[in-house]
Design a protein around this motif. Structure first.
Motif, PDB file in Angstrom:
ATOM      1  N   LYS A 160       0.849  -1.190   0.000  1.00 18.14           N
ATOM      2  CA  LYS A 160       0.000   0.000   0.000  1.00 18.14           C
ATOM      3  C   LYS A 160       0.881   1.237   0.000  1.00 18.14           C
ATOM      4  O   LYS A 160       1.957   1.253   0.606  1.00 18.14           O
ATOM      5  N   GLY A 161       0.411   2.278  -0.669  1.00 17.63           N
ATOM      6  CA  GLY A 161       1.146   3.533  -0.715  1.00 17.63           C
ATOM      7  C   GLY A 161       0.853   4.380   0.509  1.00 17.63           C
ATOM      8  O   GLY A 161      -0.288   4.792   0.726  1.00 17.63           O
ATOM      9  N   VAL A 162       1.873   4.649   1.300  1.00 20.28           N
ATOM     10  CA  VAL A 162       1.735   5.474   2.503  1.00 20.28           C
ATOM     11  C   VAL A 162       2.115   6.908   2.140  1.00 20.28           C
ATOM     12  O   VAL A 162       3.262   7.174   1.772  1.00 20.28           O
ATOM     13  N   VAL A 163       1.156   7.806   2.239  1.00 20.88           N
ATOM     14  CA  VAL A 163       1.385   9.206   1.881  1.00 20.88           C
ATOM     15  C   VAL A 163       1.840   9.970   3.120  1.00 20.88           C
ATOM     16  O   VAL A 163       1.148   9.999   4.144  1.00 20.88           O
ATOM     17  N   LEU A 164       3.015  10.587   3.023  1.00 19.85           N
ATOM     18  CA  LEU A 164       3.570  11.363   4.124  1.00 19.85           C
ATOM     19  C   LEU A 164       3.678  12.831   3.727  1.00 19.85           C
ATOM     20  O   LEU A 164       4.076  13.153   2.605  1.00 19.85           O
ATOM     21  N   ALA A 165       3.327  13.707   4.656  1.00 12.97           N
ATOM     22  CA  ALA A 165       3.450  15.149   4.447  1.00 12.97           C
ATOM     23  C   ALA A 165       4.811  15.623   4.946  1.00 12.97           C
ATOM     24  O   ALA A 165       5.543  14.886   5.615  1.00 12.97           O
ATOM     25  N   HIS A 166       5.141  16.866   4.651  1.00 12.46           N
ATOM     26  CA  HIS A 166       6.417  17.438   5.100  1.00 12.46           C
ATOM     27  C   HIS A 166       6.571  17.310   6.613  1.00 12.46           C
ATOM     28  O   HIS A 166       7.678  17.049   7.109  1.00 12.46           O
ATOM     29  N   ARG A 167       5.476  17.473   7.370  1.00  9.30           N
ATOM     30  CA  ARG A 167       5.566  17.449   8.833  1.00  9.30           C
ATOM     31  C   ARG A 167       6.122  16.136   9.366  1.00  9.30           C
ATOM     32  O   ARG A 167       6.712  16.098  10.452  1.00  9.30           O
ATOM     33  N   SER A 168       5.943  15.039   8.593  1.00 15.40           N
ATOM     34  CA  SER A 168       6.432  13.735   9.057  1.00 15.40           C
ATOM     35  C   SER A 168       7.944  13.724   9.250  1.00 15.40           C
ATOM     36  O   SER A 168       8.456  12.957  10.057  1.00 15.40           O
ATOM     37  N   PHE A 169       8.643  14.579   8.523  1.00 15.48           N
ATOM     38  CA  PHE A 169      10.102  14.575   8.562  1.00 15.48           C
ATOM     39  C   PHE A 169      10.677  15.593   9.549  1.00 15.48           C
ATOM     40  O   PHE A 169      11.901  15.691   9.700  1.00 15.48           O
ATOM     41  N   PHE A 170       9.790  16.348  10.227  1.00 17.19           N
ATOM     42  CA  PHE A 170      10.252  17.378  11.151  1.00 17.19           C
ATOM     43  C   PHE A 170       9.672  17.235  12.551  1.00 17.19           C
ATOM     44  O   PHE A 170      10.104  17.931  13.470  1.00 17.19           O
ATOM     45  N   ALA A 171       8.720  16.328  12.728  1.00 19.42           N
ATOM     46  CA  ALA A 171       8.028  16.207  14.009  1.00 19.42           C
ATOM     47  C   ALA A 171       8.973  15.843  15.145  1.00 19.42           C
ATOM     48  O   ALA A 171       8.915  16.425  16.231  1.00 19.42           O
ATOM     49  N   VAL A 172       9.857  14.882  14.929  1.00 23.27           N
ATOM     50  CA  VAL A 172      10.766  14.448  15.982  1.00 23.27           C
ATOM     51  C   VAL A 172      11.756  15.552  16.327  1.00 23.27           C
ATOM     52  O   VAL A 172      11.998  15.853  17.505  1.00 23.27           O
ATOM     53  N   ARG A 173      12.350  16.159  15.319  1.00 23.48           N
ATOM     54  CA  ARG A 173      13.327  17.212  15.556  1.00 23.48           C
ATOM     55  C   ARG A 173      12.717  18.351  16.366  1.00 23.48           C
ATOM     56  O   ARG A 173      13.323  18.858  17.321  1.00 23.48           O
ATOM     57  N   GLU A 174      11.498  18.742  15.999  1.00 23.74           N
ATOM     58  CA  GLU A 174      10.837  19.838  16.696  1.00 23.74           C
ATOM     59  C   GLU A 174      10.500  19.458  18.132  1.00 23.74           C
ATOM     60  O   GLU A 174      10.663  20.269  19.057  1.00 23.74           O
ATOM     61  N   ALA A 175      10.046  18.214  18.333  1.00 24.27           N
ATOM     62  CA  ALA A 175       9.696  17.768  19.685  1.00 24.27           C
ATOM     63  C   ALA A 175      10.914  17.743  20.598  1.00 24.27           C
ATOM     64  O   ALA A 175      10.865  18.174  21.758  1.00 24.27           O
ATOM     65  N   LEU A 176      12.032  17.238  20.082  1.00 26.66           N
ATOM     66  CA  LEU A 176      13.256  17.177  20.884  1.00 26.66           C
ATOM     67  C   LEU A 176      13.795  18.578  21.172  1.00 26.66           C
ATOM     68  O   LEU A 176      14.313  18.843  22.264  1.00 26.66           O
ATOM     69  N   ALA A 177      13.674  19.473  20.199  1.00 30.58           N
ATOM     70  CA  ALA A 177      14.158  20.842  20.394  1.00 30.58           C
ATOM     71  C   ALA A 177      13.368  21.550  21.483  1.00 30.58           C
ATOM     72  O   ALA A 177      13.943  22.236  22.348  1.00 30.58           O
ATOM     73  N   VAL A 178      12.054  21.387  21.451  1.00 30.80           N
ATOM     74  CA  VAL A 178      11.198  22.028  22.464  1.00 30.80           C
ATOM     75  C   VAL A 178      11.527  21.506  23.858  1.00 30.80           C
ATOM     76  O   VAL A 178      11.567  22.257  24.834  1.00 30.80           O
ATOM     77  N   ALA A 179      11.781  20.189  23.953  1.00 34.11           N
ATOM     78  CA  ALA A 179      12.054  19.572  25.248  1.00 34.11           C
ATOM     79  C   ALA A 179      13.515  19.691  25.678  1.00 34.11           C
ATOM     80  O   ALA A 179      13.863  19.335  26.806  1.00 34.11           O
ATOM     81  N   GLY A 180      14.380  20.184  24.792  1.00 34.36           N
ATOM     82  CA  GLY A 180      15.785  20.307  25.113  1.00 34.36           C
ATOM     83  C   GLY A 180      16.501  18.976  25.226  1.00 34.36           C
ATOM     84  O   GLY A 180      17.489  18.849  25.957  1.00 34.36           O
ATOM     85  N   GLU A 181      16.017  17.959  24.502  1.00 34.85           N
ATOM     86  CA  GLU A 181      16.608  16.617  24.545  1.00 34.85           C
ATOM     87  C   GLU A 181      17.551  16.418  23.352  1.00 34.85           C
ATOM     88  O   GLU A 181      17.321  16.970  22.266  1.00 34.85           O
ATOM     89  N   ASN A 182      18.579  15.616  23.547  1.00 38.45           N
ATOM     90  CA  ASN A 182      19.539  15.370  22.459  1.00 38.45           C
ATOM     91  C   ASN A 182      19.617  13.885  22.115  1.00 38.45           C
ATOM     92  O   ASN A 182      20.684  13.374  21.768  1.00 38.45           O
ATOM     93  N   TRP A 183      18.493  13.167  22.241  1.00 33.21           N
ATOM     94  CA  TRP A 183      18.499  11.739  21.945  1.00 33.21           C
ATOM     95  C   TRP A 183      19.060  11.493  20.546  1.00 33.21           C
ATOM     96  O   TRP A 183      19.851  10.596  20.333  1.00 33.21           O
ATOM     97  N   ILE A 184      18.578  12.256  19.581  1.00 36.23           N
ATOM     98  CA  ILE A 184      19.114  12.213  18.216  1.00 36.23           C
ATOM     99  C   ILE A 184      19.500  13.642  17.878  1.00 36.23           C
ATOM    100  O   ILE A 184      18.628  14.492  17.689  1.00 36.23           O
TER     101      ILE A 184
END
Length: 502
Positions: A160-184
């Protein structure tokens, strides 16, 4: 900070290398210009926003230029696994409705019936777009605009074709930045190795993370463990993303020594379960931080992470997938979809701002998987009291022996701990008395008997979990993301017409 793939190359040193693959390198400036020209060329070819542009070929710098070109023209990039058969590729082209195919000539020549699809040979791709101005087209693009359509591995049917928006590629980075975490995290001067193929969500996600940070991303035309070790050593790679099967192959190479891998400061792994023995071997050779990630194509890749501070010898959580990123969530549900408490095994549901838009043209399948903002994973697992997720296996892969539930991954981890075992897969086989029995396929690196493996398991597993048969094979079949092709292993064990339990 960019929020769309279209902006990935903006604001970085134009002279710095962005993507390296084989003997070709594109600087950030060159990649930026190529993306603009490709976007213009796609428009002139008559493709409207939302059109699907397929890419069928080995990894190359052109792959990443095509991705950015599609993003800047509001079109959807459809990378195709070059290992698929002609019939499987044909299905993806037809299902996606691709208006254009960019392909390596030897791969394209295997296909028939490409009427209505504009074809561009990768060998002439740069010539095709080079005459267009390096000016981005004026189109509306935001975080919710679809940008990539990835096809699931299809281990249980047509992909099946999974359609991803631009937000899919930035959600983790933004979440970690807000929380001040450096997991990745990414640092100035980082050089990232793309171990996972770009047609897999892990590969394309990892590449976008590095490019968004201004790192140099090193790719291979196709994964090769010796080449990977050489690239780490010779290019001073600092960050690596691989699946466990790739890591196993790399560490088996003669050159996989601490000195050769000394530049690596962080290794991110995921995509399939990892055995305790493999993780222990990696931690003994690599003097770096480790982060495990877990997610699906449908979640936009990772939604759960076991951070570096949980990777230490004797850590009680080394076998956990991790915990949800800040602002993400995990819950375990029973058969009715109701949440269950800590310690109880059920289906894993993930809530992430990076979740898919939809399954392309499959409304019913979308509704069944994306429920009130939660992605139903089809994986079985449980949460500990602190919210760490422990995976058991795929629900459909569960083996039921005399009413007892057995998850293959648990048995595989036990067997993989034997020093003679290179790889292992466990499936259920029919049994007249108990309904199913546990059947193990073992690829050995040195001589070992079924009796020795049985004794090894007896100290680690309950009796009903120990395989009744150990079948020795040359290799364990896996898909490009490292997942075991259990269906392929199960088929010969189940006579036609007999119900396949679990």
């Amino acid at each position: 900070m960019s929020r769309t793939i279209a902006e990935l190359t903006r604001g970085h040193d134009a002279a710095a290398p962005a993507v390296v693959c084989g003997d070709r390198t594109l600087t950030y400036g060159e990649l930026d210009c190529a993306a603009d020209r490709i976007a213009r060329a796609l428009q002139v070819a008559g493709l409207p926003p939302g059109a699907r542009v397929a890419y069928l070929g080995l990894e190359s710098v052109d792959y990443y230029a095509a991705l950015l070109g599609c993003a800047r023209s509001a079109m959807v990039f459809v990378p195709i696994n070059f290992r698929l058969t002609a019939a499987e590729i044909g299905h993806i082209l037809a299902d996606s409705g691709a208006a254009m195919l960019i392909a390596d000539a030897p791969l394209r020549d295997r296909l028939d019936g490409l009427d209505g699809v504009v074809c561009v040979d990768t060998a002439r791709f740069a010539d095709w777009y080079s005459g267009y101005p390096a000016e981005p087209p004026v189109v509306r693009i935001d975080a919710d605009t679809p940008v990539v359509q990835l096809y699931t591995s299809g281990t249980t049917g047509l992909p099946k074709g999974v359609v991803l928006a631009h937000r899919s590629f930035f959600a983790v980075r933004e979440a970690l930045a807000v929380a001040g975490e450096n997991w990745i995290d990414w640092r100035a001067g980082d050089i990232g190795l793309i171990g996972i193929p770009g047609f897999h969500v892990g590969g394309i996600w990892w590449a976008t993370q590095g490019l968004g940070a201004g790192a140099t991303m090193v790719a291979m035309p196709r994964f090769d463990p010796a080449t990977a070790i050489g690239l780490i050593r010779d290019r001073g790679v600092t960050t690596v993303c691989v699946v466990p099967s790739m890591l196993r192959l790399m560490l088996a190479e003669p050159g996989a020594e601490r000195a050769a891998l000394a530049s690596v400061r962080k290794l991110v792994y995921g995509g399939s379960p990892i055995s305790e023995s493999l993780l222990g071997q990696a931690m003994s050779i690599l003097d770096c931080e480790f982060a495990q990630i877990y997610g699906l194509t449908e979640t936009g890749n990772t939604a759960v992470c076991l951070p570096p501070d949980q990777h230490y010898p004797g850590s009680p959580r080394l076998q956990a997938a991790g915990r949800a990123y800040p602002g993400f969530a995990v819950r375990i549900t029973d058969e009715r979809g109701d949440a269950v408490g800590p310690g109880r095994v059920g289906e894993v549901w993930l809530r992430t701002p990076g979740h898919m838009v939809e399954y392309w043209r499959r409304a019913e399948a979308t509704a069944a998987t994306l429920v009130d903002g939660w992605i139903r994973t089809g994986d079985a697992g449980y949460l500990d009291p602190e919210g760490y997720l422990f995976l058991c296996d795929r629900l459909q892969d569960m083996i039921i022996v005399g009413g007892e539930n057995i998850y293959p991954a648990e048995v595989e981890n036990a067997i993989a701990g034997h020093p003679a075992v290179a790889d292992v897969a466990v499936v259920g086989a029919p049994d007249e008395r108990f309904g199913e029995r546990v059947h193990a396929f073992v690829a050995a690196r040195s001589e070992v008997s079924a009796r020795e493996l049985f004794v090894h398991c007896a100290d680690r597993l309950a009796g009903y979990k120990i395989p009744s048969r150990f079948e020795f094979v040359e290799r364990i079949p896996r898909n490009p993301s490292g997942k075991i092709l259990r269906r392929e292993l199960r088929e010969p064990l189940w006579p036609t017409g007999i119900r396949r339990i679990g």
